[in-house]
Design a protein around this motif. Structure first.
Motif, PDB file in Angstrom:
ATOM      1  N   CYS A   1      -0.594  34.035  38.421  1.00 27.87           N
ATOM      2  CA  CYS A   1      -0.288  32.916  37.517  1.00 27.87           C
ATOM      3  C   CYS A   1      -0.799  31.638  38.183  1.00 27.87           C
ATOM      4  N   GLY A   2      -2.135  31.566  38.325  1.00 26.65           N
ATOM      5  CA  GLY A   2      -2.745  30.539  39.151  1.00 26.65           C
ATOM      6  C   GLY A   2      -3.049  29.234  38.449  1.00 26.65           C
ATOM      7  N   LEU A   3      -3.112  28.201  39.262  1.00 27.70           N
ATOM      8  CA  LEU A   3      -3.482  26.864  38.815  1.00 27.70           C
ATOM      9  C   LEU A   3      -5.003  26.732  38.858  1.00 27.70           C
ATOM     10  N   PHE A   4      -5.574  26.125  37.830  1.00 26.75           N
ATOM     11  CA  PHE A   4      -7.000  25.800  37.868  1.00 26.75           C
ATOM     12  C   PHE A   4      -7.201  24.581  38.767  1.00 26.75           C
TER      13      PHE A   4
ATOM     14  N   ILE B   1      -0.656  31.239  42.151  1.00 26.66           N
ATOM     15  CA  ILE B   1       0.764  31.028  41.801  1.00 26.66           C
ATOM     16  C   ILE B   1       1.046  29.643  41.214  1.00 26.66           C
ATOM     17  N   GLY B   2       0.093  28.732  41.278  1.00 24.94           N
ATOM     18  CA  GLY B   2       0.371  27.321  41.012  1.00 24.94           C
ATOM     19  C   GLY B   2       0.715  26.964  39.588  1.00 24.94           C
ATOM     20  N   TYR B   3       0.517  27.901  38.628  1.00 22.55           N
ATOM     21  CA  TYR B   3       0.877  27.622  37.229  1.00 22.55           C
ATOM     22  C   TYR B   3       2.305  28.060  36.911  1.00 22.55           C
ATOM     23  N   LEU B   4       2.968  28.721  37.861  1.00 25.21           N
ATOM     24  CA  LEU B   4       4.315  29.245  37.588  1.00 25.21           C
ATOM     25  C   LEU B   4       5.297  28.177  37.089  1.00 25.21           C
ATOM     26  N   PRO B   5       5.364  26.991  37.717  1.00 22.27           N
ATOM     27  CA  PRO B   5       6.314  25.985  37.207  1.00 22.27           C
ATOM     28  C   PRO B   5       6.026  25.589  35.758  1.00 22.27           C
ATOM     29  N   ARG B   6       4.761  25.537  35.414  1.00 21.61           N
ATOM     30  CA  ARG B   6       4.384  25.221  34.037  1.00 21.61           C
ATOM     31  C   ARG B   6       4.824  26.337  33.087  1.00 21.61           C
ATOM     32  N   LEU B   7       4.653  27.587  33.519  1.00 18.98           N
ATOM     33  CA  LEU B   7       5.050  28.727  32.695  1.00 18.98           C
ATOM     34  C   LEU B   7       6.560  28.736  32.469  1.00 18.98           C
ATOM     35  N   VAL B   8       7.317  28.485  33.534  1.00 16.73           N
ATOM     36  CA  VAL B   8       8.776  28.444  33.415  1.00 16.73           C
ATOM     37  C   VAL B   8       9.201  27.269  32.542  1.00 16.73           C
TER      38      VAL B   8
ATOM     39  N   HIS C   1      -4.180   7.881  29.533  1.00 16.48           N
ATOM     40  CA  HIS C   1      -2.866   7.854  28.901  1.00 16.48           C
ATOM     41  C   HIS C   1      -2.084   6.619  29.360  1.00 16.48           C
ATOM     42  N   ASP C   2      -1.280   6.056  28.451  1.00 16.47           N
ATOM     43  CA  ASP C   2      -0.492   4.876  28.795  1.00 16.47           C
ATOM     44  C   ASP C   2       0.572   5.206  29.837  1.00 16.47           C
ATOM     45  N   ASP C   3       1.119   6.387  29.727  1.00 16.40           N
ATOM     46  CA  ASP C   3       2.171   6.795  30.666  1.00 16.40           C
ATOM     47  C   ASP C   3       1.849   8.189  31.194  1.00 16.40           C
ATOM     48  N   PRO C   4       0.932   8.298  32.156  1.00 19.28           N
ATOM     49  CA  PRO C   4       0.526   9.617  32.657  1.00 19.28           C
ATOM     50  C   PRO C   4       1.699  10.385  33.255  1.00 19.28           C
ATOM     51  N   GLN C   5       1.761  11.673  32.936  1.00 18.02           N
ATOM     52  CA  GLN C   5       2.842  12.539  33.405  1.00 18.02           C
ATOM     53  C   GLN C   5       2.272  13.632  34.311  1.00 18.02           C
ATOM     54  N   PRO C   6       3.063  14.093  35.250  1.00 17.96           N
ATOM     55  CA  PRO C   6       2.602  15.209  36.067  1.00 17.96           C
ATOM     56  C   PRO C   6       2.577  16.506  35.261  1.00 17.96           C
ATOM     57  N   LEU C   7       1.720  17.429  35.653  1.00 17.14           N
ATOM     58  CA  LEU C   7       1.718  18.748  35.029  1.00 17.14           C
ATOM     59  C   LEU C   7       3.088  19.389  35.195  1.00 17.14           C
ATOM     60  N   TYR C   8       3.670  19.216  36.370  1.00 18.63           N
ATOM     61  CA  TYR C   8       5.052  19.594  36.658  1.00 18.63           C
ATOM     62  C   TYR C   8       5.490  18.860  37.906  1.00 18.63           C
ATOM     63  N   GLY C   9       6.782  18.842  38.153  1.00 16.69           N
ATOM     64  CA  GLY C   9       7.312  18.129  39.307  1.00 16.69           C
ATOM     65  C   GLY C   9       8.120  19.034  40.213  1.00 16.69           C
ATOM     66  N   ILE C  10       8.825  18.413  41.152  1.00 19.08           N
ATOM     67  CA  ILE C  10       9.598  19.151  42.146  1.00 19.08           C
ATOM     68  C   ILE C  10      10.680  20.004  41.479  1.00 19.08           C
ATOM     69  N   GLU C  11      11.395  19.435  40.513  1.00 17.24           N
ATOM     70  CA  GLU C  11      12.457  20.204  39.842  1.00 17.24           C
ATOM     71  C   GLU C  11      11.888  21.407  39.099  1.00 17.24           C
TER      72      GLU C  11
ATOM     73  N   ALA D   1      12.731  25.436  39.772  1.00 19.16           N
ATOM     74  CA  ALA D   1      13.204  26.331  38.713  1.00 19.16           C
ATOM     75  C   ALA D   1      12.566  27.716  38.799  1.00 19.16           C
ATOM     76  N   VAL D   2      11.454  27.819  39.533  1.00 19.33           N
ATOM     77  CA  VAL D   2      10.795  29.115  39.702  1.00 19.33           C
ATOM     78  C   VAL D   2      11.566  30.007  40.679  1.00 19.33           C
ATOM     79  N   PHE D   3      12.198  29.402  41.680  1.00 15.48           N
ATOM     80  CA  PHE D   3      12.739  30.161  42.815  1.00 15.48           C
ATOM     81  C   PHE D   3      13.747  31.247  42.417  1.00 15.48           C
ATOM     82  N   PRO D   4      14.682  30.984  41.490  1.00 16.03           N
ATOM     83  CA  PRO D   4      15.646  32.044  41.143  1.00 16.03           C
ATOM     84  C   PRO D   4      15.009  33.261  40.481  1.00 16.03           C
ATOM     85  N   LEU D   5      13.786  33.110  39.970  1.00 14.60           N
ATOM     86  CA  LEU D   5      13.122  34.217  39.280  1.00 14.60           C
ATOM     87  C   LEU D   5      12.334  35.113  40.232  1.00 14.60           C
TER      88      LEU D   5
END
Length: 466
Positions: free
Chosen positions: A32-35, A69-76, A120-130, A134-138
């Motif tokens: 589940c990799g990050l591009f 593995i880097g896309y896992l937070p996005r998938l969750v 974008h006026d308010d750029p957002q991260p693809l995902y963050g620390i939280e 959220a991946v860890f319990p899985l």
């Protein structure tokens, strides 16, 4: 029962590995990799996942690099709640790398917001620390070489792949109504003579094979990396300088520390301070103590005076004030710090302060991608921009070959020769166009294998009515 695969990444590129296997009532993802890399590749990370994430049953990971593995937070984040199976060491490395990735995503979004770099006026991260947390319990760690079921009809076994700690070749048995089929994913394969990790396990049989082709078009340098590293260090010390080694935190750093220890034990370099200045690299290095069964150093770690990651000359610097103090260091020492291509991290302030002095040396221990500071330094540029300043490059710059964690073309062929018969279908994945094509040609000419180089988002029927 029909079985299909959809190539969601790692096809036509060496990044973003994702392979969706569908057996009808059960769909699961292998990696589940990050591009990463070019902008057109990175933008794929923002595309909608091709199926509802909450309807996918499971994920199997081959190893912990972000392009796997880097896309896992996005998938969750999109609703996936199934188990994520991996080896035990991969689970721990994944936590380290995903937290760092989430932190960097947040920092990059904040920087773009402040500087107005984004469209974008308010750029957002693809995902963050939280999201990363959220991946860890899985995560569902599994040992090597012990089969486990992810479905009543699907059994998985992990085998050593080399490459990095915990990396696994993944064998998947699918039991149909009439017959059983074996799928084998190579993951990223390591070197056959790596001093730290086991060589890739030979697998005797696969109905369908996915083989990586990162270095499918090249052969490793015959140079002796320990010899080359020792020479660069001695030359620098003779000038009264210190050595800076930009190094990737996972895999490459541990190999460098091993060679430095060997050079000292053999008297090839003096016993001088080595500063490992990278919190992530320190965490990754400590995992070698926790997973003795996953590498070849277990005897050394148990014998006093022979532990390459725990000796009097090696100092772990976690705190920023410790790192900053090294900027004032004069004399002989070695600083190992991330990142490996000098694109960010603590190594930048070491380069900022020490590049201007002729007595110092900078030793690159891996491939330097086009456009990186590391590439510009090894190509001999006289000034490098760091923190917005033009820094004169008066230190001597070295590049050491032979430290790659990837199997080269000959080693990929050697692993393929371990199959007792040719797979019925072989997919060449995780490689740029030229490297995939070169490996396909070699497999056909030397082993008689017909192979397929899949396209991004292509779907293929693997079996009908098994």
């Amino acid at each position: 029962m029909d079985v299909t695969v959809k190539f969601l990444g790692g096809a036509g590129s060496v990044t973003g590995s994702k392979y969706l296997i569908d057996i009808g009532e059960f769909e699961f993802l292998v990696d589940c990799g990050l591009f990463q890399g070019r902008r057109e590749l990175r933008e794929r990370n923002w595309d909608k996942f091709p199926m509802p994430a909450d309807q996918m049953e499971a994920v199997l990971l081959t190893h912990a690099h972000l392009d796997h593995i880097g896309y896992l937070p996005r998938l969750v984040k999109q609703g996936f709640r199934g188990p994520i199976y991996c080896t035990e060491a991969t689970a721990e490395l994944a936590k380290i790398l995903l937290l760092d990735s989430g932190k960097l995503q947040e920092e990059e979004a904040e920087y773009a917001r402040k500087k107005g770099f984004s469209r974008h006026d308010d750029p957002q991260p693809l995902y963050g620390i939280e999201d990363a947390e959220a991946v860890f319990p899985l995560l569902e760690p599994r040992p090597f070489e012990i089969p486990f079921d992810i479905h009543p009809n699907i059994t998985v076994t992990y085998y050593h792949a080399g490459h990095i700690l915990g990396a696994a070749i993944t064998k998947i048995k699918i039991k149909g109504e009439q017959q059983e089929k074996k799928l084998v994913f190579s993951g990223d394969l390591g070197r056959y003579h790596d001093p730290l990790l086991y060589p890739p396990t030979r697998i005797p049989r696969a109905d369908i094979l996915w083989i990586e082709s990162t270095y499918g078009d090249r052969k490793a340098s015959p140079m002796n990396p320990e010899l080359e590293l020792g020479l660069a260090i001695r030359e620098t010390f003779d000038r009264g300088g210190l050595v800076i080694i930009p190094s990737f935190a996972v895999g490459r750093t541990q190999l460098v520390l091993y060679y430095l220890f060997q050079l000292m034990k053999k008297g090839k370099i003096p016993k001088i301070p080595i500063y490992l200045d990278s919190p992530m690299a320190i965490e990754a290095t400590n995992l070698y103590n926790d997973f003795h069964q996953d590498h070849q150093l277990s005897a050394s770690l148990e014998e006093k005076g022979n532990h390459p990651f725990n000796h009097d000359q090696l100092h772990y610097y976690r705190k920023q004030e410790q790192s900053r103090a090294l900027n004032e260091f004069r004399g002989n020492a070695i600083i190992v710090s991330a990142s490996g291509m000098a694109t960010g991290g603590r190594v930048l302030h070491h380069l900022f302060h020490h590049l201007p002095h002729e007595r110092n040396g900078v030793v690159f221990v891996g491939f330097q991608a086009e456009g990186t500071r590391g590439r510009r330094l090894v190509e001999g540029e006289k000034y490098i921009t760091i923190y917005g300043n033009q820094v004169p490059v008066n230190a001597k710059v070295y590049q050491i070959d032979g430290l790659s964690a990837h199997a080269d073309q000959d080693e990929l062929l050697e692993w393929a020769e371990g199959f007792c018969e040719s797979p019925k279908m072989t997919f060449i994945i995780h490689g740029e166009e030229n490297s995939a094509a070169a490996l396909a040609e070699k497999l056909e000419n030397e082993l008689g294998w017909k192979s397929i180089i899949p396209n991004y988002l292509e779907s293929v029927v693997l079996f009908e009515g098994i």
